[in-house]
Design a protein around this motif. Structure first.
Motif: not given
Length: 140
Positions: A41-42, A39, A44-50
């Motif tokens: 994972v930041d 665990e 505040d990190a944004e995840v790119e989704i198709d």
């Protein structure tokens, strides 16, 4: 009548419910903490989704909710009100939305399988080209 200063002879002492736990505020600070290595994972990190995946997801969610609402409300209207026409229309709308949900899911799975097959074919062709170049050059 009993005077106010006398205690009841058969009355038990009231137990203190907090006495069996001690001081939780002090005891809880001595519990060691362990960091889960999975665990990291930041937050505040944004995840790119198709964008196609997001569109398929939200359209499927809307269709599934319409299907659930249509079928359940249609059954309730028929059962409690006896209105077969309104209930039948609601059930029909729900079943059409359910079919559309399945159709969207199936088309997305087919699209993903086709993309995987195309990717595998491209990788096989690239490795065959690389193998042909290696044998033509006489290396290896």
């Amino acid at each position: 009548m009993f005077p106010d200063s006398e205690e009841w002879p058969d009355e038990p002492d009231d137990p203190d419910p907090e006495s069996r736990w001690g001081q939780p505020e002090d005891d809880l600070t001595s519990i060691p903490s362990v960091e889960d290595p999975g665990e990291r994972v930041d937050a505040d990190a944004e995840v790119e989704i198709d964008s196609d995946l997001a569109r398929y997801f939200w359209v499927t969610v809307v269709y599934a909710n319409v299907a659930l609402g249509g079928v359940s409300i249609g059954l309730l209207v028929i059962a409690f009100r006896g209105q077969f026409t309104v209930g039948g229309v609601a059930i029909a709308v729900g079943l059409i939305a359910l079919y559309r949900t399945y159709d969207l899911y199936d088309s997305y799975q087919t699209r993903v399988a086709d993309d995987d097959a195309t990717g595998a074919d491209d990788a096989a062709a690239a490795s065959a080209d690389t193998a042909g170049e290696v044998s033509a050059n006489g290396s290896e």
